[in-house]
Design a protein around this motif. Structure first.
Motif, PDB file in Angstrom:
ATOM      1  N   PRO A 176      48.702  36.928  21.713  1.00 28.60           N
ATOM      2  CA  PRO A 176      48.227  37.154  23.087  1.00 28.60           C
ATOM      3  C   PRO A 176      46.809  36.628  23.296  1.00 28.60           C
ATOM      4  N   ASP A 177      45.943  36.824  22.317  1.00 29.78           N
ATOM      5  CA  ASP A 177      44.564  36.326  22.392  1.00 29.78           C
ATOM      6  C   ASP A 177      44.543  34.811  22.448  1.00 29.78           C
ATOM      7  N   LEU A 178      45.344  34.163  21.618  1.00 30.72           N
ATOM      8  CA  LEU A 178      45.364  32.709  21.545  1.00 30.72           C
ATOM      9  C   LEU A 178      45.948  32.085  22.812  1.00 30.72           C
ATOM     10  N   ILE A 179      46.973  32.727  23.364  1.00 33.87           N
ATOM     11  CA  ILE A 179      47.589  32.202  24.583  1.00 33.87           C
ATOM     12  C   ILE A 179      46.607  32.248  25.753  1.00 33.87           C
ATOM     13  N   VAL A 180      45.917  33.386  25.911  1.00 28.78           N
ATOM     14  CA  VAL A 180      44.938  33.508  26.996  1.00 28.78           C
ATOM     15  C   VAL A 180      43.788  32.515  26.793  1.00 28.78           C
ATOM     16  N   ALA A 181      43.342  32.362  25.547  1.00 34.61           N
ATOM     17  CA  ALA A 181      42.262  31.412  25.263  1.00 34.61           C
ATOM     18  C   ALA A 181      42.674  30.000  25.603  1.00 34.61           C
ATOM     19  N   ALA A 182      43.908  29.625  25.265  1.00 34.00           N
ATOM     20  CA  ALA A 182      44.389  28.279  25.564  1.00 34.00           C
ATOM     21  C   ALA A 182      44.446  28.034  27.069  1.00 34.00           C
ATOM     22  N   ILE A 183      44.908  29.040  27.805  1.00 30.91           N
ATOM     23  CA  ILE A 183      44.978  28.902  29.262  1.00 30.91           C
ATOM     24  C   ILE A 183      43.587  28.739  29.856  1.00 30.91           C
ATOM     25  N   LEU A 184      42.638  29.598  29.447  1.00 32.87           N
ATOM     26  CA  LEU A 184      41.274  29.517  29.971  1.00 32.87           C
ATOM     27  C   LEU A 184      40.603  28.210  29.561  1.00 32.87           C
ATOM     28  N   GLY A 185      40.864  27.757  28.319  1.00 34.02           N
ATOM     29  CA  GLY A 185      40.291  26.494  27.873  1.00 34.02           C
ATOM     30  C   GLY A 185      40.814  25.317  28.674  1.00 34.02           C
ATOM     31  N   CYS A 186      42.112  25.314  28.960  1.00 34.37           N
ATOM     32  CA  CYS A 186      42.698  24.236  29.761  1.00 34.37           C
ATOM     33  C   CYS A 186      42.161  24.246  31.188  1.00 34.37           C
ATOM     34  N   LEU A 187      41.963  25.443  31.737  1.00 34.88           N
ATOM     35  CA  LEU A 187      41.387  25.541  33.081  1.00 34.88           C
ATOM     36  C   LEU A 187      39.960  25.009  33.096  1.00 34.88           C
ATOM     37  N   GLY A 188      39.198  25.302  32.029  1.00 33.22           N
ATOM     38  CA  GLY A 188      37.844  24.777  31.937  1.00 33.22           C
ATOM     39  C   GLY A 188      37.837  23.263  31.820  1.00 33.22           C
ATOM     40  N   LEU A 189      38.777  22.718  31.052  1.00 31.39           N
ATOM     41  CA  LEU A 189      38.888  21.265  30.908  1.00 31.39           C
ATOM     42  C   LEU A 189      39.252  20.613  32.235  1.00 31.39           C
ATOM     43  N   TRP A 190      40.188  21.234  32.942  1.00 29.42           N
ATOM     44  CA  TRP A 190      40.595  20.698  34.241  1.00 29.42           C
ATOM     45  C   TRP A 190      39.446  20.761  35.249  1.00 29.42           C
ATOM     46  N   GLY A 191      38.754  21.910  35.275  1.00 29.21           N
ATOM     47  CA  GLY A 191      37.634  22.053  36.205  1.00 29.21           C
ATOM     48  C   GLY A 191      36.527  21.060  35.921  1.00 29.21           C
ATOM     49  N   GLY A 192      36.215  20.847  34.630  1.00 30.68           N
ATOM     50  CA  GLY A 192      35.172  19.892  34.266  1.00 30.68           C
ATOM     51  C   GLY A 192      35.515  18.475  34.673  1.00 30.68           C
ATOM     52  N   THR A 193      36.772  18.068  34.468  1.00 35.19           N
ATOM     53  CA  THR A 193      37.170  16.713  34.845  1.00 35.19           C
ATOM     54  C   THR A 193      37.157  16.535  36.358  1.00 35.19           C
ATOM     55  N   GLN A 194      37.517  17.593  37.091  1.00 39.73           N
ATOM     56  CA  GLN A 194      37.467  17.516  38.552  1.00 39.73           C
ATOM     57  C   GLN A 194      36.029  17.339  39.040  1.00 39.73           C
ATOM     58  N   ILE A 195      35.106  18.054  38.418  1.00 36.25           N
ATOM     59  CA  ILE A 195      33.695  17.934  38.792  1.00 36.25           C
ATOM     60  C   ILE A 195      33.181  16.534  38.489  1.00 36.25           C
ATOM     61  N   ILE A 196      33.533  16.006  37.318  1.00 34.13           N
ATOM     62  CA  ILE A 196      33.096  14.664  36.941  1.00 34.13           C
ATOM     63  C   ILE A 196      33.634  13.628  37.925  1.00 34.13           C
ATOM     64  N   ARG A 197      34.902  13.744  38.273  1.00 34.31           N
ATOM     65  CA  ARG A 197      35.512  12.794  39.207  1.00 34.31           C
ATOM     66  C   ARG A 197      34.831  12.847  40.573  1.00 34.31           C
ATOM     67  N   HIS A 198      34.574  14.051  41.047  1.00 36.46           N
ATOM     68  CA  HIS A 198      33.934  14.196  42.358  1.00 36.46           C
ATOM     69  C   HIS A 198      32.498  13.662  42.328  1.00 36.46           C
ATOM     70  N   ALA A 199      31.767  13.960  41.239  1.00 36.93           N
ATOM     71  CA  ALA A 199      30.378  13.506  41.125  1.00 36.93           C
ATOM     72  C   ALA A 199      30.300  11.980  41.054  1.00 36.93           C
ATOM     73  N   ARG A 200      31.210  11.365  40.306  1.00 31.38           N
ATOM     74  CA  ARG A 200      31.220   9.905  40.203  1.00 31.38           C
ATOM     75  C   ARG A 200      31.544   9.264  41.544  1.00 31.38           C
ATOM     76  N   ALA A 201      32.444   9.896  42.309  1.00 25.53           N
ATOM     77  CA  ALA A 201      32.769   9.369  43.633  1.00 25.53           C
ATOM     78  C   ALA A 201      31.561   9.439  44.555  1.00 25.53           C
ATOM     79  N   GLU A 202      30.805  10.548  44.476  1.00 23.67           N
ATOM     80  CA  GLU A 202      29.612  10.684  45.313  1.00 23.67           C
ATOM     81  C   GLU A 202      28.538   9.672  44.913  1.00 23.67           C
TER      82      GLU A 202
END
Length: 211
Positions: A176-202
Motif C-alpha cells: 500500500p505504501d509503495l502504490i501510493v508513493a508511485a502514484i504521487l511520484g507519477c503525478l509529480g513527474l507529470w506536473g513538472g513536465t507540464q510546468i516545463i512545457r508551459h514555461a518554454r512556450a512562454e
C-alpha cells in the motif's frame, strides 16, 4: 503540485500586491516548508516511500508559493524562467521518489505504519489549514484559484497516505505504501513536465514578441 500550476500563473499587478493575499501566501509557504522537513525526515526514518513522495509535494508547493511572491509583477520572461527552474526541480525530485520506490520494492522494506499514520495525519491538518487560509482568495484570478485548488488536492493526497498506513498495518506488507508513493511520484513527474512545457512556450512567445 498535481495541478501543475500552483502559484506559477500570471496575475495582475494590483492583485499580487494585495497585503492579505501576500500574508496568506507567506503563512502557507512557512507551513509547507516546515512540513517538507518533517515528512522527509519521517519518510527516511520510517522507510516510507509514500511519506517521501508527499514531502516532495510539500516542497513543490513551497517553491510555488515562493515564486508567486518573488516574481509577481516582473516581466514575463523572468516569471517563465523561474517556472522552468521549478519544473526541472520537480521532475528531478519525482524521479528520485520513483527510484527510491523501486529500490524499496527490491529491498522488501516494510515501513513503520504508526509513523506513517501519525505524520500523514499531521500533514493532512497542515494542508487543511492552508486550504482554509486560502479559501477567501479562491474566487480571485487564475493564480489565486490555482493555489486554492492545489491546497485542496494536497489534502486529498494526505488522505491517501493515511490510507496507505492503514493498509500497511492491516496487510503486514509494504505494497500500500509503495502504490501510493508511485502514484504521487507519477503525478509529480507529470506536473513538472507540464510546468516545463508551459514555461518554454512562454519563453518562446516572449522571444518572438514585437519589441
Amino acid at each position: 503540485m498535481a495541478g501543475g500550476c500552483c502559484g506559477g500563473c500570471e496575475t495582475p499587478k494590483d492583485k499580487t500586491r494585495d497585503k492579505a493575499w501576500r500574508r496568506a501566501l507567506w503563512i502557507a509557504l512557512t507551513i509547507n516548508g516546515a512540513m517538507f522537513v518533517l515528512e522527509i525526515g519521517a519518510g527516511l526514518s520510517a522507510r516510507s516511500a509514500a511519506l517521501r513522495a508527499d514531502a516532495l509535494d510539500f516542497l513543490g508547493d513551497t517553491a510555488n508559493y515562493a515564486i508567486s511572491l518573488s516574481v509577481a509583477g516582473l516581466a514575463l520572461q523572468w516569471r517563465a524562467r523561474a517556472a522552468l527552474a521549478k519544473g526541472i526541480s520537480l521532475v528531478l525530485l519525482a524521479c528520485w521518489v520513483l527510484g527510491s520506490t523501486v529500490w524499496m520494492i527490491m529491498a522488501h522494506a516494510l515501513p513503520a505504519a504508526g509513523t506513517m499514520g501519525a505524520v500523514g495525519f499531521v500533514a493532512l491538518l497542515a494542508n487543511m489549514a492552508c486550504a482554509l487560509l486560502l479559501w477567501r482568495h479562491r474566487e480571485g484570478d487564475a493564480n489565486r484559484r490555482s493555489v486554492w485548488i492545489c491546497s485542496r488536492n494536497d489534502a486529498i493526497g494526505n488522505l491517501a497516505v493515511v490510507a496507505a498506513a492503514l493498509g500497511v498495518f492491516g496487510t503486514g506488507t509494504g505494497w500500500p505504501d509503495l502504490i501510493v508513493a508511485a502514484i504521487l511520484g507519477c503525478l509529480g513527474l507529470w506536473g513538472g513536465t507540464q510546468i516545463i512545457r508551459h514555461a518554454r512556450a512562454e519563453l518562446h512567445e516572449d522571444h518572438f514578441a514585437p519589441q
